[in-house]
Design a protein around this motif. Structure first.
Motif, mmCIF file in Angstrom:
data_model
loop_
_atom_site.group_PDB
_atom_site.id
_atom_site.type_symbol
_atom_site.label_atom_id
_atom_site.label_comp_id
_atom_site.label_asym_id
_atom_site.label_seq_id
_atom_site.Cartn_x
_atom_site.Cartn_y
_atom_site.Cartn_z
ATOM 1 N N LYS A 101 -10.306 30.350 23.756
ATOM 2 C CA LYS A 101 -10.445 31.082 25.025
ATOM 3 C C LYS A 101 -9.101 31.439 25.661
ATOM 4 O O LYS A 101 -9.030 32.327 26.510
ATOM 5 N N GLU A 102 -8.041 30.738 25.252
ATOM 6 C CA GLU A 102 -6.708 31.037 25.781
ATOM 7 C C GLU A 102 -6.092 32.271 25.133
ATOM 8 O O GLU A 102 -5.098 32.813 25.637
ATOM 9 N N LEU A 103 -6.668 32.734 24.006
ATOM 10 C CA LEU A 103 -6.157 33.934 23.336
ATOM 11 C C LEU A 103 -6.517 35.189 24.129
ATOM 12 O O LEU A 103 -7.432 35.185 24.948
ATOM 13 N N ASP A 104 -5.782 36.272 23.881
ATOM 14 C CA ASP A 104 -6.053 37.551 24.557
ATOM 15 C C ASP A 104 -7.468 38.029 24.241
ATOM 16 O O ASP A 104 -7.905 37.978 23.078
ATOM 17 N N HIS A 105 -8.183 38.496 25.254
ATOM 18 C CA HIS A 105 -9.551 39.063 25.156
ATOM 19 C C HIS A 105 -10.609 38.015 24.773
ATOM 20 O O HIS A 105 -11.743 38.364 24.464
ATOM 21 N N ALA A 106 -10.257 36.725 24.761
ATOM 22 C CA ALA A 106 -11.185 35.710 24.237
ATOM 23 C C ALA A 106 -11.787 34.824 25.322
ATOM 24 O O ALA A 106 -12.347 33.774 25.018
#
Length: 691
Positions: A23-28
């Protein structure tokens, strides 16, 4: 959002940690990683390489071919365990034959690394972050075993813990596969007819109004209606009923049913994602994600349990040498054993596998349970409340009694007048009289009299068909008055046929009781539901009659929908756990008020949307089975928790006389996990019960 299958998820807590990192990734931000389903739902713009890097930290992987990876993954784990076990026995043999252990230690260490390196890496990472998980406990135990030179027992701990995790994964995989077998019911393609041409298309592309061709043996791709052809259809995937159902032009079909013979041309009435099968699959998948009160308690307990075990292990290590002059080496050994005993594997697994098995088993029988929480409540019910019309009865009028005063005119006259009527009572009468009248006359000047019935002319004579108000032109005989009162006391609706001079006969009409209703009430009593109640809006005489026929002691009549809800609320306040059984269309307030709303409706949208449990059949026959399975799941979860805690308690008590060894510790932990997993999977085994 896109959906991917993920293999290698062997730990619920690790899965949550990986989800947080993803969830910390971009768009995630809205990503979901499901341990029970083995699936990842993620935005299509997310960098999958980075996601895979996160998953690889726990040896999980996104796959395209489920079966191939399952074999490769499970085989890899199996061969690693076999390899490490072989090295262990080689080292053990050398240990007994060689006086110098210099050559034996590297073999023990190699075996330990092969089977325990994943646990060790995860545990070290958790120790740095002060996160206390199962892997943390095992890592500390392995380090301690090496530190005090217990190579033999440390290696065995690593191997048995690896075997434990392998068996846990195998158990969860078995539960997931049982769900995936349901998902495989959905066909991948359909033969669409367009402009006279046949074309193979993905089922997802089907739209309302499309026409599809279904050959013998093929699966019906989506809900539809037969426009050409005749065949028998197996609806077991939807209703759980094994007997085929005959279908011809104009009749509806469920997506997921199988065409047994012949060719059917079907007009699609619902896009696949809105079909009955798609809704069932969606509900069964999502049902696994809900947490029961028992599971929530276990999760909270495990959160505090792990730090407690570490503190207890530290006390076992430190206190005896300081207060009782016990050797530090022996105390450290006992402390390490406590850490291993403290692994909460069996406790965490005591509930989810049993719940998944119960939900899937019920789904195979055509019973949808919308979540583990409702499965648990279904197994705790002590009172069931039934709607009458359409639930205990068929919801269709039928002629129960007939009194004839004029044999020559009664049936021909009523058949002539009622044959063109669409009124439900007229249809019930025609079903009764049509076989008895070889030639149907035509009635003329048929007109409806508001609140009374019909008046018509047959063969030049005037006749009336209707209720008592339709007979004001007659002076009734005492015999007729007596018969009318008798039929009314029996709770029957009266249809009286009369000429200008006398009454020809009377039909006593009722809502026919379902043939299975009586034995279902008896079967419910056998599974522990001793309190059954009927709530109905019908008048008292009709209600009492139906209650007597089905063997139900308690009945409340003349109730409005909101009054039914109030009755249920009072029953709950009196300490009962109440289930409400209705048709899913009416009585929505009562279904919502009950602890568990149970709808029957053969897959209608309203039934699926309204209730917590849905009987996909158009009868109550599977209800006792659903409750029996739910009670069995609840009973197994209690047994699982008892086994998990009892074995650990016995092992921990052995620390008092100093008898706890690493061997006993790991065997108690692994034994509990294996027993819990096997017991949970037994829910999937079919059993025959006498009802």
């Amino acid at each position: 959002m896109k959906e991917y299958k993920v293999k290698g998820l062997s730990c619920p807590n690790c899965t949550l940690e990986m989800e947080s990192k993803i969830k910390e990734l971009d768009h995630a931000g809205n990503s979901q990683l499901s341990y029970t389903k083995g699936k990842l739902i993620i935005h299509e713009n997310v960098n999958l390489t980075k996601v895979q890097d996160i998953l690889s930290t726990e040896n999980a992987v996104i796959i395209a071919d489920d079966e191939e990876h399952t074999h490769i993954g499970m085989n890899r784990e199996k061969w690693l365990l076999i390899g490490s076990a072989t090295l262990f026995f080689v080292a053990l043999t050398l240990d007994f034959t060689l006086y110098n252990s210099f050559f034996v230690i590297p073999i023990y260490l190699t075996a330990m690394v092969i089977s325990g390196y994943k646990t060790f890496i995860k545990g070290l990472r958790n120790l740095v972050k002060f996160t206390f998980t199962i892997d943390t406990l095992m890592t500390v135990a392995l380090i301690g075993a090496v530190a005090i030179g217990e190579w033999k027992e440390g290696t065995l701990v690593a191997i048995l813990f690896g075997l434990n995790e392998y068996l846990e994964g195998l158990g969860m995989e078995k539960a997931r596969n049982s769900v995936e077998k349901l998902l495989d019911l959905a066909p991948k393609t359909a033969t669409m007819i367009k402009n006279g041409m046949e074309k193979l298309v993905p089922v997802e592309s089907l739209q309302v109004g499309d026409v599809v061709l279904i050959k013998a043996g093929e699966t019906i791709p989506s809900d539809g209606v037969v426009i050409e052809g005749k065949s028998s259809v197996n609806e077991a995937a939807i209703t759980g009923e094994s007997l085929p159902v005959e279908k011809e032009s104009g009749e509806s079909l469920f997506g997921g049913s199988i065409n047994n013979e012949g060719i059917l041309k079907v007009k699609v009435t619902k896009a696949f994602e809105d079909s009955s099968l798609a809704k069932i699959l969606h509900l069964v998948e999502n049902a696994q994600e809900t947490k029961t009160p028992t599971e929530l308690f276990i999760n909270r307990f495990a959160k505090y349990y792990t730090p407690f075990i570490m503190i207890f292990a530290a006390l076992v290590t430190i206190v005896p040498p300081l207060l009782f002059e016990l050797s530090w080496e022996k105390s450290l050994y006992q402390g390490l054993a406590v850490l291993i005993v403290g692994c909460p594997c069996a406790l965490i697994l005591s509930s989810p596998i049993a719940n998944i098995s119960g939900i899937t088993r019920n789904a195979r029988n055509g019973i949808l349970v919308k979540g583990s929480v409702f499965l648990e409540l279904l197994g705790k019910l002590n009172m069931l409340v039934f709607d009458k019309t359409g639930t205990l009865t068929k919801g269709e009028p039928h002629v129960e009694k007939t009194i004839v005063y004029d044999d020559s005119l009664f049936y021909p006259v009523v058949a002539a007048i009622e044959k063109k009527s669409t009124h439900p009572l007229a249809k019930a009468i025609m079903q009764k009289v049509e076989p008895l009248v070889p030639h149907l006359e035509d009635a003329t000047n048929v007109r409806a009299i508001a609140g009374q019935g019909l008046k018509a002319v047959v063969n030049g004579e005037s006749y009336w068909v209707g209720n008592e108000k339709n007979l004001q032109h007659l002076e009734m005989l005492e015999e007729v008055k007596s018969d009318i009162q008798k039929l009314k006391k029996e709770g029957l609706t009266l249809v009286i046929v009369a000429s200008e001079r006398h009454i020809l006969g009377i039909f006593g009409i009722s809502d026919e009781v379902r043939p299975e209703s009586r034995w279902v009430i008896q079967a419910l009593d056998k599974v522990g539901i001793h309190k059954t109640v009927m709530l109905t809006g019908d008048h008292e005489q009709t209600a009492n009659k139906v209650a007597k026929q089905v063997g139900m002691a308690s009945v409340y009549s003349n109730l409005l929908p909101e009054q039914k809800a109030e009755k249920i609320k009072k029953m709950i306040n009196d300490g009962n756990i109440v289930g409400m059984v209705g048709d899913g269309i009416n009585d929505a307030p009562a279904l919502a008020t009950a602890n568990v709303g149970i709808a029957m409706g053969k897959g209608t949208d309203s039934a699926i949307d309204t209730a917590d449990v849905v009987l996909m059949q158009d009868h109550l026959g599977k209800l006792p089975s659903a409750i029996r399975i739910a009670r069995r799941v609840n009973r197994l979860i209690k047994i699982n928790i008892s086994i998990a805690l009892s074995l650990k308690a016995i092992a921990l008590l052995l620390t008092i006389p100093g008898l706890l060894t690493l061997w006993i510790a790991i065997l108690s932990d692994m034994g509990a996990t294996i027993i819990v997993t096997i017991l949970s999977l037994t829910v999937m085994i079919e059993r025959k019960h006498k009802t």
